[in-house]
Design a protein around this motif. Sequence first.
Motif, PDB file in Angstrom:
ATOM      1  N   LYS A 271      78.348  14.063  38.077  1.00  0.00           N
ATOM      2  CA  LYS A 271      78.236  15.126  39.085  1.00  0.00           C
ATOM      3  C   LYS A 271      77.977  14.531  40.468  1.00  0.00           C
ATOM      4  N   ALA A 272      79.064  14.150  41.119  1.00  0.00           N
ATOM      5  CA  ALA A 272      78.930  13.547  42.449  1.00  0.00           C
ATOM      6  C   ALA A 272      79.033  14.584  43.562  1.00  0.00           C
ATOM      7  N   ALA A 273      79.317  15.835  43.207  1.00  0.00           N
ATOM      8  CA  ALA A 273      79.492  16.862  44.243  1.00  0.00           C
ATOM      9  C   ALA A 273      78.170  17.158  44.955  1.00  0.00           C
ATOM     10  N   VAL A 275      76.502  19.948  45.977  1.00  0.00           N
ATOM     11  CA  VAL A 275      76.516  21.405  45.764  1.00  0.00           C
ATOM     12  C   VAL A 275      75.473  22.064  46.667  1.00  0.00           C
ATOM     13  N   ALA A 276      75.872  23.143  47.333  1.00  0.00           N
ATOM     14  CA  ALA A 276      74.904  23.848  48.184  1.00  0.00           C
ATOM     15  C   ALA A 276      73.836  24.474  47.307  1.00  0.00           C
ATOM     16  N   ASP A 277      72.595  24.239  47.661  1.00  0.00           N
ATOM     17  CA  ASP A 277      71.508  24.782  46.853  1.00  0.00           C
ATOM     18  C   ASP A 277      71.368  26.290  47.029  1.00  0.00           C
ATOM     19  N   ASN A 302      71.494  29.001  44.389  1.00  0.00           N
ATOM     20  CA  ASN A 302      72.694  28.841  43.553  1.00  0.00           C
ATOM     21  C   ASN A 302      72.291  28.347  42.171  1.00  0.00           C
ATOM     22  N   PRO A 303      73.154  28.538  41.185  1.00  0.00           N
ATOM     23  CA  PRO A 303      72.825  27.961  39.864  1.00  0.00           C
ATOM     24  C   PRO A 303      72.842  26.443  39.969  1.00  0.00           C
ATOM     25  N   ASP A 304      71.949  25.762  39.260  1.00  0.00           N
ATOM     26  CA  ASP A 304      71.975  24.295  39.240  1.00  0.00           C
ATOM     27  C   ASP A 304      72.888  23.875  38.082  1.00  0.00           C
ATOM     28  N   ILE A 305      74.076  23.442  38.423  1.00  0.00           N
ATOM     29  CA  ILE A 305      75.101  23.140  37.408  1.00  0.00           C
ATOM     30  C   ILE A 305      74.627  22.019  36.485  1.00  0.00           C
ATOM     31  N   LEU A 306      74.079  20.994  37.119  1.00  0.00           N
ATOM     32  CA  LEU A 306      73.658  19.823  36.349  1.00  0.00           C
ATOM     33  C   LEU A 306      72.526  20.184  35.380  1.00  0.00           C
ATOM     34  N   GLY A 320      74.041  12.096  37.137  1.00  0.00           N
ATOM     35  CA  GLY A 320      73.876  12.914  38.348  1.00  0.00           C
ATOM     36  C   GLY A 320      73.782  12.046  39.576  1.00  0.00           C
ATOM     37  N   PHE A 321      73.789  12.677  40.708  1.00  0.00           N
ATOM     38  CA  PHE A 321      73.621  11.989  41.983  1.00  0.00           C
ATOM     39  C   PHE A 321      72.418  12.591  42.693  1.00  0.00           C
ATOM     40  N   LYS A 335      64.252  14.067  39.168  1.00  0.00           N
ATOM     41  CA  LYS A 335      65.473  14.832  38.850  1.00  0.00           C
ATOM     42  C   LYS A 335      66.055  14.416  37.503  1.00  0.00           C
ATOM     43  N   LYS A 339      66.287  17.450  34.924  1.00  0.00           N
ATOM     44  CA  LYS A 339      67.627  17.957  34.605  1.00  0.00           C
ATOM     45  C   LYS A 339      68.156  17.390  33.285  1.00  0.00           C
TER      46      LYS A 339
HETATM   47  O1  C5P Z   1      68.570  18.697  42.961  1.00  0.00           O
HETATM   48  P1  C5P Z   1      69.643  18.040  43.739  1.00  0.00           P
HETATM   49  O2  C5P Z   1      70.600  18.995  44.378  1.00  0.00           O
HETATM   50  O3  C5P Z   1      69.158  17.048  44.731  1.00  0.00           O
HETATM   51  O4  C5P Z   1      70.447  17.206  42.624  1.00  0.00           O
HETATM   52  C1  C5P Z   1      71.631  16.572  42.918  1.00  0.00           C
HETATM   53  C2  C5P Z   1      72.495  16.508  41.696  1.00  0.00           C
HETATM   54  O5  C5P Z   1      72.558  17.801  41.103  1.00  0.00           O
HETATM   55  C3  C5P Z   1      73.919  16.134  42.013  1.00  0.00           C
HETATM   56  O6  C5P Z   1      74.436  15.410  40.913  1.00  0.00           O
HETATM   57  C4  C5P Z   1      74.597  17.478  42.198  1.00  0.00           C
HETATM   58  O7  C5P Z   1      75.990  17.424  41.924  1.00  0.00           O
HETATM   59  C5  C5P Z   1      73.869  18.336  41.189  1.00  0.00           C
HETATM   60  N1  C5P Z   1      73.711  19.740  41.570  1.00  0.00           N
HETATM   61  C6  C5P Z   1      74.290  20.719  40.801  1.00  0.00           C
HETATM   62  N2  C5P Z   1      74.133  22.046  41.111  1.00  0.00           N
HETATM   63  C7  C5P Z   1      73.415  22.416  42.173  1.00  0.00           C
HETATM   64  C8  C5P Z   1      72.815  21.435  42.981  1.00  0.00           C
HETATM   65  C9  C5P Z   1      72.983  20.113  42.657  1.00  0.00           C
HETATM   66  O8  C5P Z   1      74.944  20.394  39.805  1.00  0.00           O
HETATM   67  N3  C5P Z   1      73.289  23.674  42.469  1.00  0.00           N
END
Ligand code: C5P
Length: 398
Positions: A271-273, A275-277, A302-306, A320-321, A335, A339
Amino acid sequence: MLRDKRIVLCITGGIAVYKAVELLRLLTKAGAEVHVIMTRSAQEFVAPLTFQTLSMNPVHSELFNLIAEQEIGHISLADRADLFIIAPATANVIGKIACGIADDMLTTTVMATKAPVLIAPAMNVNMYTNPIYRENQDKLLRLNYMFVPPEKGTLACGWEGEGKLATPEAIFEMAVSALTPKDLIGQTIMVTAGPTREEIDPVRFISNYSSGKMGYALARSAQRRGSRVILVSGPVSIAAPSGVELVQVESAQEMHAQVMARAAACSIVIKAAAVADYRPEERKEGKIKKQSDEMILRLVKNPDILADLGSLEHRPFLAGFAAETGGLKSNAAKKLKEKNLDMIVANDVSQADAGFNVDTNRAWLFFRDGRSVECPLMPKEELASLILDHIVAEFSAR
Ligand code: C5P
Protein backbone atom coordinates in the motif's frame (compact mmCIF):
# COMPACT_ATOMS: atom_id res chain seq x y z
CA MET A 1 19.36 -1.61 -11.03
CA LEU A 2 21.88 -3.13 -13.43
CA ARG A 3 24.88 -2.70 -11.16
CA ASP A 4 27.41 -5.54 -11.62
CA LYS A 5 25.72 -6.58 -14.88
CA ARG A 6 27.85 -6.92 -17.98
CA ILE A 7 25.96 -6.37 -21.20
CA VAL A 8 27.22 -6.76 -24.76
CA LEU A 9 25.32 -4.40 -27.04
CA CYS A 10 25.52 -5.57 -30.65
CA ILE A 11 24.67 -2.98 -33.28
CA THR A 12 23.94 -3.83 -36.90
CA GLY A 13 23.53 -1.55 -39.90
CA GLY A 14 20.19 0.22 -40.14
CA ILE A 15 18.95 3.77 -39.88
CA ALA A 16 17.78 3.01 -36.32
CA VAL A 17 21.42 2.83 -35.12
CA TYR A 18 20.98 6.30 -33.61
CA LYS A 19 18.42 4.84 -31.19
CA ALA A 20 21.09 2.46 -29.88
CA VAL A 21 22.88 5.55 -28.53
CA GLU A 22 19.92 6.25 -26.24
CA LEU A 23 19.66 2.58 -25.29
CA LEU A 24 23.35 2.56 -24.32
CA ARG A 25 22.78 5.65 -22.21
CA LEU A 26 19.85 4.00 -20.38
CA LEU A 27 21.92 0.88 -19.71
CA THR A 28 24.96 2.72 -18.36
CA LYS A 29 22.78 5.06 -16.31
CA ALA A 30 21.26 1.99 -14.64
CA GLY A 31 24.78 0.90 -13.69
CA ALA A 32 25.53 -1.75 -16.34
CA GLU A 33 29.01 -2.29 -17.78
CA VAL A 34 28.41 -2.22 -21.52
CA HIS A 35 30.68 -3.47 -24.31
CA VAL A 36 29.66 -2.54 -27.81
CA ILE A 37 30.14 -4.61 -30.97
CA MET A 38 29.33 -2.96 -34.30
CA THR A 39 29.13 -4.47 -37.74
CA ARG A 40 30.93 -2.64 -40.52
CA SER A 41 27.65 -1.33 -41.95
CA ALA A 42 26.48 -0.04 -38.53
CA GLN A 43 29.55 2.19 -38.52
CA GLU A 44 28.30 3.84 -41.71
CA PHE A 45 25.39 5.29 -39.71
CA VAL A 46 27.01 6.35 -36.42
CA ALA A 47 30.75 6.47 -35.72
CA PRO A 48 32.11 4.02 -33.11
CA LEU A 49 33.54 6.95 -31.18
CA THR A 50 30.01 7.86 -29.96
CA PHE A 51 29.52 4.40 -28.46
CA GLN A 52 33.07 4.25 -27.13
CA THR A 53 32.65 7.60 -25.35
CA LEU A 54 29.30 6.70 -23.82
CA SER A 55 30.23 3.13 -22.81
CA MET A 56 33.75 4.11 -21.70
CA ASN A 57 34.93 0.89 -23.34
CA PRO A 58 36.53 0.26 -26.75
CA VAL A 59 34.10 -0.65 -29.52
CA HIS A 60 34.69 -4.05 -31.12
CA SER A 61 34.19 -4.61 -34.80
CA GLU A 62 37.08 -6.51 -36.39
CA LEU A 63 37.43 -10.18 -35.57
CA PHE A 64 41.05 -10.21 -36.66
CA ASN A 65 42.20 -7.11 -34.80
CA LEU A 66 45.14 -8.52 -32.87
CA ILE A 67 45.42 -5.66 -30.37
CA ALA A 68 41.72 -5.69 -29.49
CA GLU A 69 41.71 -9.50 -29.25
CA GLN A 70 44.66 -9.33 -26.88
CA GLU A 71 42.91 -6.83 -24.60
CA ILE A 72 39.47 -8.43 -24.49
CA GLY A 73 38.92 -11.10 -27.11
CA HIS A 74 35.59 -12.09 -28.58
CA ILE A 75 35.49 -15.31 -26.56
CA SER A 76 36.03 -13.51 -23.29
CA LEU A 77 33.31 -10.98 -24.25
CA ALA A 78 31.01 -13.93 -24.92
CA ASP A 79 31.98 -15.70 -21.67
CA ARG A 80 31.77 -12.75 -19.34
CA ALA A 81 28.45 -11.32 -20.52
CA ASP A 82 25.26 -11.52 -18.45
CA LEU A 83 23.18 -10.50 -21.46
CA PHE A 84 23.54 -9.84 -25.18
CA ILE A 85 21.31 -7.25 -26.83
CA ILE A 86 21.20 -6.95 -30.61
CA ALA A 87 19.62 -3.57 -31.41
CA PRO A 88 18.90 -2.72 -34.12
CA ALA A 89 18.99 -6.25 -35.55
CA THR A 90 18.76 -6.48 -39.33
CA ALA A 91 17.07 -9.33 -41.22
CA ASN A 92 20.56 -10.24 -42.41
CA VAL A 93 22.10 -10.72 -38.96
CA ILE A 94 19.00 -12.52 -37.63
CA GLY A 95 19.20 -14.85 -40.64
CA LYS A 96 22.87 -15.51 -40.03
CA ILE A 97 22.37 -16.28 -36.34
CA ALA A 98 19.43 -18.58 -37.13
CA CYS A 99 21.56 -20.47 -39.65
CA GLY A 100 24.68 -20.69 -37.49
CA ILE A 101 26.78 -18.43 -39.66
CA ALA A 102 29.59 -16.77 -37.76
CA ASP A 103 31.59 -14.71 -40.21
CA ASP A 104 32.33 -11.48 -38.34
CA MET A 105 32.99 -10.21 -34.82
CA LEU A 106 29.29 -9.84 -33.98
CA THR A 107 27.94 -13.16 -35.22
CA THR A 108 30.97 -15.07 -33.93
CA THR A 109 30.60 -13.62 -30.43
CA VAL A 110 26.84 -14.24 -30.36
CA MET A 111 27.49 -17.83 -31.46
CA ALA A 112 30.05 -18.28 -28.69
CA THR A 113 27.95 -17.01 -25.79
CA LYS A 114 25.85 -18.92 -23.30
CA ALA A 115 24.29 -15.68 -22.04
CA PRO A 116 20.65 -14.88 -22.90
CA VAL A 117 20.27 -12.97 -26.18
CA LEU A 118 17.67 -10.25 -26.68
CA ILE A 119 16.99 -9.27 -30.29
CA ALA A 120 15.30 -6.00 -31.35
CA PRO A 121 14.57 -6.27 -35.08
CA ALA A 122 14.33 -3.22 -37.35
CA MET A 123 13.64 -3.55 -41.06
CA ASN A 124 11.28 -2.78 -43.92
CA VAL A 125 7.76 -4.17 -43.42
CA ASN A 126 8.05 -6.53 -46.41
CA MET A 127 11.28 -7.94 -45.03
CA TYR A 128 9.64 -8.31 -41.62
CA THR A 129 6.69 -10.22 -43.03
CA ASN A 130 8.80 -12.29 -45.43
CA PRO A 131 8.27 -16.00 -44.60
CA ILE A 132 12.02 -16.56 -44.64
CA TYR A 133 12.47 -13.96 -41.90
CA ARG A 134 9.50 -15.45 -40.02
CA GLU A 135 11.05 -18.91 -40.12
CA ASN A 136 14.33 -17.54 -38.79
CA GLN A 137 12.59 -15.68 -35.98
CA ASP A 138 10.45 -18.69 -35.04
CA LYS A 139 13.51 -20.90 -34.93
CA LEU A 140 15.34 -18.48 -32.65
CA LEU A 141 12.26 -18.12 -30.39
CA ARG A 142 12.15 -21.91 -30.08
CA LEU A 143 15.81 -21.81 -29.07
CA ASN A 144 14.98 -19.30 -26.27
CA TYR A 145 16.31 -16.18 -27.96
CA MET A 146 14.14 -13.27 -26.83
CA PHE A 147 12.63 -10.67 -29.15
CA VAL A 148 11.44 -7.12 -28.58
CA PRO A 149 8.82 -6.73 -31.30
CA PRO A 150 9.21 -3.76 -33.64
CA GLU A 151 6.58 -1.03 -33.70
CA LYS A 152 4.17 -0.05 -36.46
CA GLY A 153 4.70 3.31 -38.12
CA THR A 154 6.27 5.17 -41.00
CA LEU A 155 9.49 3.38 -41.83
CA ALA A 156 12.68 5.10 -43.01
CA CYS A 157 12.09 3.65 -46.49
CA GLY A 158 8.74 5.46 -46.71
CA TRP A 159 6.60 2.35 -46.21
CA GLU A 160 3.98 2.16 -43.47
CA GLY A 161 3.84 -0.89 -41.25
CA GLU A 162 5.64 -3.04 -38.74
CA GLY A 163 9.41 -2.88 -38.69
CA LYS A 164 10.29 0.25 -36.74
CA LEU A 165 12.79 -0.51 -33.96
CA ALA A 166 11.11 -0.70 -30.54
CA THR A 167 11.76 2.33 -28.36
CA PRO A 168 15.01 2.35 -26.32
CA GLU A 169 12.80 2.33 -23.20
CA ALA A 170 10.97 -0.84 -24.33
CA ILE A 171 14.26 -2.61 -25.12
CA PHE A 172 15.72 -1.45 -21.80
CA GLU A 173 12.66 -2.77 -19.94
CA MET A 174 12.99 -6.21 -21.58
CA ALA A 175 16.70 -6.24 -20.79
CA VAL A 176 16.09 -5.47 -17.10
CA SER A 177 13.35 -8.07 -17.00
CA ALA A 178 15.63 -10.67 -18.61
CA LEU A 179 18.23 -10.01 -15.90
CA THR A 180 15.77 -10.11 -12.99
CA PRO A 181 15.33 -13.39 -11.11
CA LYS A 182 11.75 -14.62 -11.50
CA ASP A 183 11.11 -15.15 -7.81
CA LEU A 184 7.45 -14.07 -7.80
CA ILE A 185 6.07 -16.34 -10.51
CA GLY A 186 2.59 -17.59 -9.59
CA GLN A 187 1.92 -14.72 -7.16
CA THR A 188 -0.63 -11.94 -7.56
CA ILE A 189 0.54 -8.67 -6.09
CA MET A 190 -1.67 -5.64 -5.61
CA VAL A 191 0.08 -2.27 -5.38
CA THR A 192 -1.74 0.95 -4.54
CA ALA A 193 -0.19 4.21 -5.67
CA GLY A 194 -0.67 7.92 -5.99
CA PRO A 195 -2.89 10.31 -4.09
CA THR A 196 -6.65 10.22 -3.64
CA ARG A 197 -8.93 13.12 -4.45
CA GLU A 198 -11.73 14.01 -2.11
CA GLU A 199 -14.23 16.20 -3.90
CA ILE A 200 -15.61 19.35 -2.32
CA ASP A 201 -17.75 20.34 -5.29
CA PRO A 202 -17.58 19.62 -9.07
CA VAL A 203 -14.44 21.77 -9.49
CA ARG A 204 -12.53 21.43 -6.20
CA PHE A 205 -10.94 18.66 -4.22
CA ILE A 206 -8.61 17.88 -1.31
CA SER A 207 -5.51 15.91 -2.25
CA ASN A 208 -1.76 15.70 -1.59
CA TYR A 209 1.57 15.90 -3.44
CA SER A 210 1.97 12.15 -4.11
CA SER A 211 3.21 11.57 -7.69
CA GLY A 212 2.70 7.80 -7.71
CA LYS A 213 6.37 7.25 -8.63
CA MET A 214 7.18 4.94 -5.69
CA GLY A 215 4.10 2.76 -6.20
CA TYR A 216 4.57 2.58 -9.96
CA ALA A 217 8.23 1.60 -9.46
CA LEU A 218 7.08 -1.17 -7.09
CA ALA A 219 4.51 -2.39 -9.62
CA ARG A 220 7.15 -2.44 -12.38
CA SER A 221 9.62 -4.25 -10.14
CA ALA A 222 7.05 -6.90 -9.14
CA GLN A 223 6.14 -7.38 -12.80
CA ARG A 224 9.80 -7.93 -13.75
CA ARG A 225 9.99 -10.67 -11.11
CA GLY A 226 7.24 -12.58 -12.82
CA SER A 227 4.15 -11.84 -10.74
CA ARG A 228 0.71 -10.79 -11.91
CA VAL A 229 0.37 -7.17 -10.84
CA ILE A 230 -2.80 -5.23 -10.06
CA LEU A 231 -2.08 -1.53 -9.74
CA VAL A 232 -4.83 0.44 -8.01
CA SER A 233 -3.94 4.03 -8.68
CA GLY A 234 -5.21 7.45 -7.76
CA PRO A 235 -4.91 10.22 -10.36
CA VAL A 236 -1.26 10.61 -11.49
CA SER A 237 0.47 11.91 -14.58
CA ILE A 238 2.81 8.96 -15.19
CA ALA A 239 2.17 5.97 -17.43
CA ALA A 240 1.48 2.54 -15.93
CA PRO A 241 4.12 -0.11 -16.67
CA SER A 242 2.98 -2.20 -19.62
CA GLY A 243 1.46 -5.53 -18.65
CA VAL A 244 0.11 -4.51 -15.24
CA GLU A 245 -3.65 -4.46 -14.64
CA LEU A 246 -4.44 -0.82 -13.97
CA VAL A 247 -7.47 0.07 -11.85
CA GLN A 248 -7.96 3.83 -11.77
CA VAL A 249 -9.71 5.41 -8.81
CA GLU A 250 -10.28 8.92 -7.52
CA SER A 251 -11.34 8.88 -3.87
CA ALA A 252 -10.29 6.89 -0.79
CA GLN A 253 -13.73 5.27 -0.72
CA GLU A 254 -13.34 4.12 -4.33
CA MET A 255 -9.85 2.82 -3.58
CA HIS A 256 -11.23 1.01 -0.54
CA ALA A 257 -13.92 -0.71 -2.63
CA GLN A 258 -11.55 -1.74 -5.44
CA VAL A 259 -8.83 -2.99 -3.09
CA MET A 260 -11.17 -4.96 -0.82
CA ALA A 261 -12.87 -6.57 -3.84
CA ARG A 262 -9.53 -7.93 -5.04
CA ALA A 263 -7.76 -8.70 -1.75
CA ALA A 264 -8.75 -12.37 -1.67
CA ALA A 265 -7.08 -12.97 -5.04
CA CYS A 266 -3.75 -11.51 -3.88
CA SER A 267 -0.92 -13.09 -1.96
CA ILE A 268 0.81 -9.75 -1.33
CA VAL A 269 -0.55 -6.19 -1.03
CA ILE A 270 1.77 -3.19 -1.03
CA LYS A 271 0.00 0.00 0.00
CA ALA A 272 2.13 2.83 -1.31
CA ALA A 273 -0.81 5.16 -1.99
CA ALA A 274 -1.08 8.41 -0.06
CA VAL A 275 -4.71 8.00 0.93
CA ALA A 276 -6.50 11.08 2.25
CA ASP A 277 -7.39 10.48 5.86
CA TYR A 278 -10.43 12.77 5.69
CA ARG A 279 -13.00 13.78 3.09
CA PRO A 280 -15.57 16.56 3.04
CA GLU A 281 -18.67 15.46 4.88
CA GLU A 282 -20.74 16.58 1.95
CA ARG A 283 -19.94 17.00 -1.75
CA LYS A 284 -21.91 19.97 -3.11
CA GLU A 285 -23.76 19.32 -6.37
CA GLY A 286 -23.04 22.77 -7.78
CA LYS A 287 -19.91 24.92 -7.56
CA ILE A 288 -19.69 26.65 -4.16
CA LYS A 289 -20.10 30.40 -4.65
CA LYS A 290 -17.82 32.98 -3.04
CA GLN A 291 -19.89 34.61 -0.29
CA SER A 292 -18.81 35.38 3.27
CA ASP A 293 -15.20 36.00 4.42
CA GLU A 294 -15.01 32.62 6.10
CA MET A 295 -16.08 29.18 5.05
CA ILE A 296 -16.10 26.11 7.24
CA LEU A 297 -15.54 22.76 5.60
CA ARG A 298 -16.52 19.80 7.75
CA LEU A 299 -14.43 16.68 7.19
CA VAL A 300 -15.17 13.10 8.12
CA LYS A 301 -12.73 10.19 8.43
CA ASN A 302 -12.09 7.94 5.43
CA PRO A 303 -11.95 4.17 5.86
CA ASP A 304 -8.42 2.95 6.61
CA ILE A 305 -7.90 0.47 3.77
CA LEU A 306 -4.74 -1.01 5.20
CA ALA A 307 -6.25 -1.52 8.64
CA ASP A 308 -9.27 -3.21 7.03
CA LEU A 309 -6.94 -5.52 5.08
CA GLY A 310 -5.06 -6.26 8.30
CA SER A 311 -8.22 -7.39 10.03
CA LEU A 312 -9.24 -9.86 7.30
CA GLU A 313 -9.36 -13.44 8.51
CA HIS A 314 -7.21 -14.69 5.63
CA ARG A 315 -5.18 -11.64 4.98
CA PRO A 316 -2.51 -11.38 2.29
CA PHE A 317 1.08 -10.44 3.15
CA LEU A 318 0.81 -6.73 3.93
CA ALA A 319 3.40 -4.04 3.35
CA GLY A 320 2.38 -0.51 4.30
CA PHE A 321 4.01 2.86 3.92
CA ALA A 322 4.37 5.56 6.52
CA ALA A 323 5.03 9.08 5.32
CA GLU A 324 6.17 11.03 8.35
CA THR A 325 7.48 14.48 9.11
CA GLY A 326 8.78 13.53 12.56
CA GLY A 327 8.98 10.60 14.98
CA LEU A 328 9.63 8.29 12.04
CA LYS A 329 10.60 5.14 13.92
CA SER A 330 8.04 5.27 16.72
CA ASN A 331 5.16 6.16 14.37
CA ALA A 332 6.08 3.43 11.90
CA ALA A 333 6.37 0.79 14.61
CA LYS A 334 2.99 1.84 16.01
CA LYS A 335 1.29 1.62 12.60
CA LEU A 336 2.84 -1.78 11.89
CA LYS A 337 1.29 -3.12 15.08
CA GLU A 338 -2.03 -1.30 14.96
CA LYS A 339 -2.76 -2.17 11.33
CA ASN A 340 -1.46 -5.76 11.71
CA LEU A 341 1.15 -5.50 8.93
CA ASP A 342 4.07 -7.72 7.98
CA MET A 343 6.30 -4.79 7.23
CA ILE A 344 6.23 -1.03 6.86
CA VAL A 345 8.33 1.31 4.74
CA ALA A 346 8.80 4.58 6.56
CA ASN A 347 10.07 7.72 4.92
CA ASP A 348 10.60 11.25 6.08
CA VAL A 349 8.64 13.39 3.64
CA SER A 350 9.94 16.64 5.08
CA GLN A 351 13.24 16.20 3.22
CA ALA A 352 13.59 17.72 -0.25
CA ASP A 353 15.23 14.67 -1.84
CA ALA A 354 12.87 12.02 -0.46
CA GLY A 355 9.19 11.21 -0.32
CA PHE A 356 6.61 13.02 -2.41
CA ASN A 357 7.09 14.07 -6.01
CA VAL A 358 10.85 13.40 -6.40
CA ASP A 359 12.74 10.57 -8.13
CA THR A 360 14.78 9.58 -5.08
CA ASN A 361 13.87 8.26 -1.67
CA ARG A 362 15.45 7.06 1.56
CA ALA A 363 13.59 4.83 3.95
CA TRP A 364 13.57 2.57 6.95
CA LEU A 365 11.99 -0.86 6.71
CA PHE A 366 10.43 -2.24 9.89
CA PHE A 367 9.40 -5.85 10.36
CA ARG A 368 7.01 -7.67 12.68
CA ASP A 369 9.79 -9.17 14.80
CA GLY A 370 11.25 -5.74 15.59
CA ARG A 371 14.05 -5.82 13.02
CA SER A 372 14.69 -2.71 10.96
CA VAL A 373 16.79 -1.99 7.86
CA GLU A 374 17.99 1.42 6.77
CA CYS A 375 17.86 2.15 3.03
CA PRO A 376 20.03 5.18 2.16
CA LEU A 377 19.11 7.76 -0.50
CA MET A 378 18.66 6.07 -3.89
CA PRO A 379 16.46 6.28 -7.01
CA LYS A 380 12.90 5.10 -6.34
CA GLU A 381 13.37 2.34 -8.97
CA GLU A 382 16.27 0.94 -6.94
CA LEU A 383 14.46 1.29 -3.63
CA ALA A 384 11.47 -0.55 -5.16
CA SER A 385 13.71 -3.47 -6.08
CA LEU A 386 15.28 -3.51 -2.61
CA ILE A 387 11.85 -3.41 -0.91
CA LEU A 388 10.76 -6.36 -3.08
CA ASP A 389 13.93 -8.29 -2.13
CA HIS A 390 12.80 -7.96 1.50
CA ILE A 391 9.16 -8.78 0.70
CA VAL A 392 10.22 -11.94 -1.17
CA ALA A 393 12.43 -13.01 1.75
CA GLU A 394 9.72 -12.35 4.37
CA PHE A 395 6.92 -13.81 2.25
CA SER A 396 8.74 -17.06 1.55
CA ALA A 397 9.67 -17.42 5.24
CA ARG A 398 6.02 -17.02 6.29
O1 C5P B 1 -1.95 5.92 9.08
P1 C5P B 1 -1.24 6.38 7.86
O2 C5P B 1 -2.13 7.05 6.86
O3 C5P B 1 -0.04 7.21 8.12
O4 C5P B 1 -0.71 5.01 7.20
C1 C5P B 1 -0.13 4.99 5.96
C2 C5P B 1 -0.38 3.66 5.30
O5 C5P B 1 -1.76 3.34 5.40
C3 C5P B 1 -0.07 3.68 3.83
O6 C5P B 1 0.39 2.39 3.46
C4 C5P B 1 -1.40 4.03 3.20
O7 C5P B 1 -1.51 3.55 1.87
C5 C5P B 1 -2.37 3.34 4.12
N1 C5P B 1 -3.66 4.02 4.29
C6 C5P B 1 -4.81 3.39 3.89
N2 C5P B 1 -6.04 3.98 4.07
C7 C5P B 1 -6.14 5.19 4.62
C8 C5P B 1 -4.97 5.86 5.03
C9 C5P B 1 -3.76 5.25 4.85
O8 C5P B 1 -4.74 2.26 3.40
N3 C5P B 1 -7.30 5.75 4.76
